[in-house]
Scaffold this motif. Structure first.
Motif, PDB file in Angstrom:
ATOM      1  N   ALA A  51     -20.557 -18.990 -26.166  1.00  0.00           N
ATOM      2  CA  ALA A  51     -20.566 -18.363 -27.492  1.00  0.00           C
ATOM      3  C   ALA A  51     -20.361 -19.408 -28.590  1.00  0.00           C
ATOM      4  O   ALA A  51     -20.999 -19.342 -29.655  1.00  0.00           O
ATOM      5  CB  ALA A  51     -19.494 -17.286 -27.567  1.00  0.00           C
ATOM      6  N   ASN A  52     -19.478 -20.362 -28.344  1.00  0.00           N
ATOM      7  CA  ASN A  52     -19.274 -21.437 -29.329  1.00  0.00           C
ATOM      8  C   ASN A  52     -20.557 -22.227 -29.547  1.00  0.00           C
ATOM      9  O   ASN A  52     -20.908 -22.586 -30.675  1.00  0.00           O
ATOM     10  CB  ASN A  52     -18.162 -22.367 -28.864  1.00  0.00           C
ATOM     11  N   ALA A 171     -30.404 -11.428 -17.389  1.00  0.00           N
ATOM     12  CA  ALA A 171     -31.337 -11.678 -16.284  1.00  0.00           C
ATOM     13  C   ALA A 171     -32.784 -11.615 -16.790  1.00  0.00           C
ATOM     14  O   ALA A 171     -33.657 -12.328 -16.295  1.00  0.00           O
ATOM     15  CB  ALA A 171     -31.133 -10.655 -15.164  1.00  0.00           C
ATOM     16  N   TRP A 172     -33.034 -10.787 -17.779  1.00  0.00           N
ATOM     17  CA  TRP A 172     -34.348 -10.692 -18.423  1.00  0.00           C
ATOM     18  C   TRP A 172     -34.616 -11.948 -19.256  1.00  0.00           C
ATOM     19  O   TRP A 172     -35.705 -12.523 -19.215  1.00  0.00           O
ATOM     20  CB  TRP A 172     -34.374  -9.447 -19.303  1.00  0.00           C
ATOM     21  N   THR A 173     -33.612 -12.401 -19.983  1.00  0.00           N
ATOM     22  CA  THR A 173     -33.754 -13.582 -20.823  1.00  0.00           C
ATOM     23  C   THR A 173     -33.997 -14.834 -19.989  1.00  0.00           C
ATOM     24  O   THR A 173     -34.712 -15.742 -20.412  1.00  0.00           O
ATOM     25  CB  THR A 173     -32.490 -13.769 -21.682  1.00  0.00           C
ATOM     26  N   CYS A 278     -29.658 -18.653 -23.136  1.00  0.00           N
ATOM     27  CA  CYS A 278     -29.986 -17.231 -23.065  1.00  0.00           C
ATOM     28  C   CYS A 278     -29.256 -16.452 -24.148  1.00  0.00           C
ATOM     29  O   CYS A 278     -29.837 -15.564 -24.791  1.00  0.00           O
ATOM     30  CB  CYS A 278     -29.631 -16.682 -21.688  1.00  0.00           C
ATOM     31  N   LEU A 279     -27.987 -16.793 -24.378  1.00  0.00           N
ATOM     32  CA  LEU A 279     -27.226 -16.087 -25.403  1.00  0.00           C
ATOM     33  C   LEU A 279     -27.797 -16.364 -26.792  1.00  0.00           C
ATOM     34  O   LEU A 279     -27.917 -15.445 -27.615  1.00  0.00           O
ATOM     35  CB  LEU A 279     -25.760 -16.506 -25.332  1.00  0.00           C
ATOM     36  N   VAL A 280     -28.167 -17.602 -27.064  1.00  0.00           N
ATOM     37  CA  VAL A 280     -28.780 -17.944 -28.350  1.00  0.00           C
ATOM     38  C   VAL A 280     -30.029 -17.105 -28.584  1.00  0.00           C
ATOM     39  O   VAL A 280     -30.235 -16.562 -29.673  1.00  0.00           O
ATOM     40  CB  VAL A 280     -29.127 -19.446 -28.411  1.00  0.00           C
ATOM     41  N   GLU A 281     -30.859 -16.983 -27.547  1.00  0.00           N
ATOM     42  CA  GLU A 281     -32.098 -16.212 -27.688  1.00  0.00           C
ATOM     43  C   GLU A 281     -31.812 -14.749 -28.010  1.00  0.00           C
ATOM     44  O   GLU A 281     -32.455 -14.155 -28.880  1.00  0.00           O
ATOM     45  CB  GLU A 281     -32.918 -16.305 -26.403  1.00  0.00           C
ATOM     46  N   GLU A 282     -30.834 -14.161 -27.316  1.00  0.00           N
ATOM     47  CA  GLU A 282     -30.551 -12.742 -27.531  1.00  0.00           C
ATOM     48  C   GLU A 282     -29.937 -12.468 -28.895  1.00  0.00           C
ATOM     49  O   GLU A 282     -30.132 -11.397 -29.470  1.00  0.00           O
ATOM     50  CB  GLU A 282     -29.649 -12.206 -26.421  1.00  0.00           C
TER      51      GLU A 282
END
Length: 306
Positions: A51-52, A171-173, A278-282
């Motif tokens: 997250a950071n 899992a999709w990302t 993946c988190l950045v993309e979402e």
């Protein structure tokens, strides 16, 4: 900077955040969202680190809910992380115990950024229905990660029965680059229909199922899933056409080879995606992912019991 606040209240936490901001320790202006992370009793550090890293592109306030070690006591411990310990964000780690642990929405409400979108993320185990969970009800986007839960396949199919716009799964990302390469390849001559597809990879990796479901839903052709114990996530996608097969092969989890009829082999860097990517993309989108919703609710059913 890390500030520990044992046996505290949300009012005291807010007051300390304001004090630190006024003294120049952190600037809340420009935060674009509140990210709530529920680690469900697991170690929160990996999720906080991701997250950071994501906060450099999406400045946010991060609220982390972590189970307290002394659950028999009625209390709230907290930790505030600012500056170098928080990326481009403010991190508040909340460790509730006792009855306060049951009212997570009430707990985080005083700490939400005003007039900013809310994203809820369950990095490990997730609720039966994320959209009806107290945290999910508040959020515009709800992120789960079936790759990290104890029963990935079963959980993925359960999520399909309760899907609500705004839900998504990492899992999709993780399969985004595979989908992009396959789509780009099929968008070139000879534009033949695909008669059959095979997706190979790690036995219980949910990205395998979502990739196969996407192909089944998009191409309307039979799709077979080949499960290989110990393989590095998705290893191969094979599309059968009249002129010959298209094969995208990544046996080592790093570099893929794309083979097509009457064309030289193309080598493509295709490393397994990291959590932060993946988190950045979402976090780039706060609207519903309609393609994911269709693949989850319709595409998985086309695979049967594979």
């Amino acid at each position: 900077m890390i500030i520990d606040l044992p046996d505290t209240t949300t009012r005291a936490i807010n007051k300390r955040l304001v004090t630190e901001r006024d003294e120049g320790g952190a600037v809340a202006l420009g935060r674009v969202l509140t990210l709530i992370i529920d680690v469900a009793g697991r170690d929160p550090e990996e999720a906080i680190e991701a997250a950071n890293a994501a906060s450099h592109e999406h400045p946010c306030r991060i609220l982390v809910l972590s189970a307290h070690e002394h659950a028999e006591q009625v209390r709230l411990d907290a930790q505030i992380r600012l500056g170098g310990d928080a990326g481009a964000s403010e991190v508040v780690v909340l460790s509730p115990a006792g009855p306060v642990e049951q009212d997570l929405d009430t707990l985080v409400m005083p700490l939400l950024l005003p007039d900013a979108p809310i994203v809820a993320w369950w990095p490990y185990e997730m609720p039966q229905d994320p959209a009806r969970h107290p945290l999910g009800v508040m959020a515009q986007r709800r992120i789960t990660d079936t790759t990290q839960c104890s029963t990935p396949g079963r959980t993925l199919r359960r999520l399909a029965t309760v899907y609500t716009e705004g839900d998504t799964d990492l899992a999709w990302t993780r399969a985004t680059l595979w989908r992009g390469l396959i789509a780009a390849t099929l968008d070139q001559p000879p534009y033949e229909p695909v008669h059959q597809a095979v997706v190979s990879g790690e036995s219980d990796h949910p990205s395998l199922d979502l990739m196969a479901a996407w192909l089944a839903q998009s191409l309307r052709c039979p799709v077979t899933v080949e499960r290989i114990p110990g393989a590095p996530a998705i290893t191969q996608v094979r599309l059968e056409r009249s002129s010959g097969p298209i094969v995208l092969d990544r046996p080592d989890g790093k570099t893929a080879a794309l083979n097509q009829p009457e064309q030289p082999e193309h080598r493509i860097a295709l490393p397994i995606r990291q959590l932060r990517e993946c988190l950045v993309e979402e976090l780039r989108r706060l609207d519903a992912d309609e393609v994911y919703g269709e693949v989850l609710t319709k595409g998985l059913a086309r695979l049967g019991d594979q």
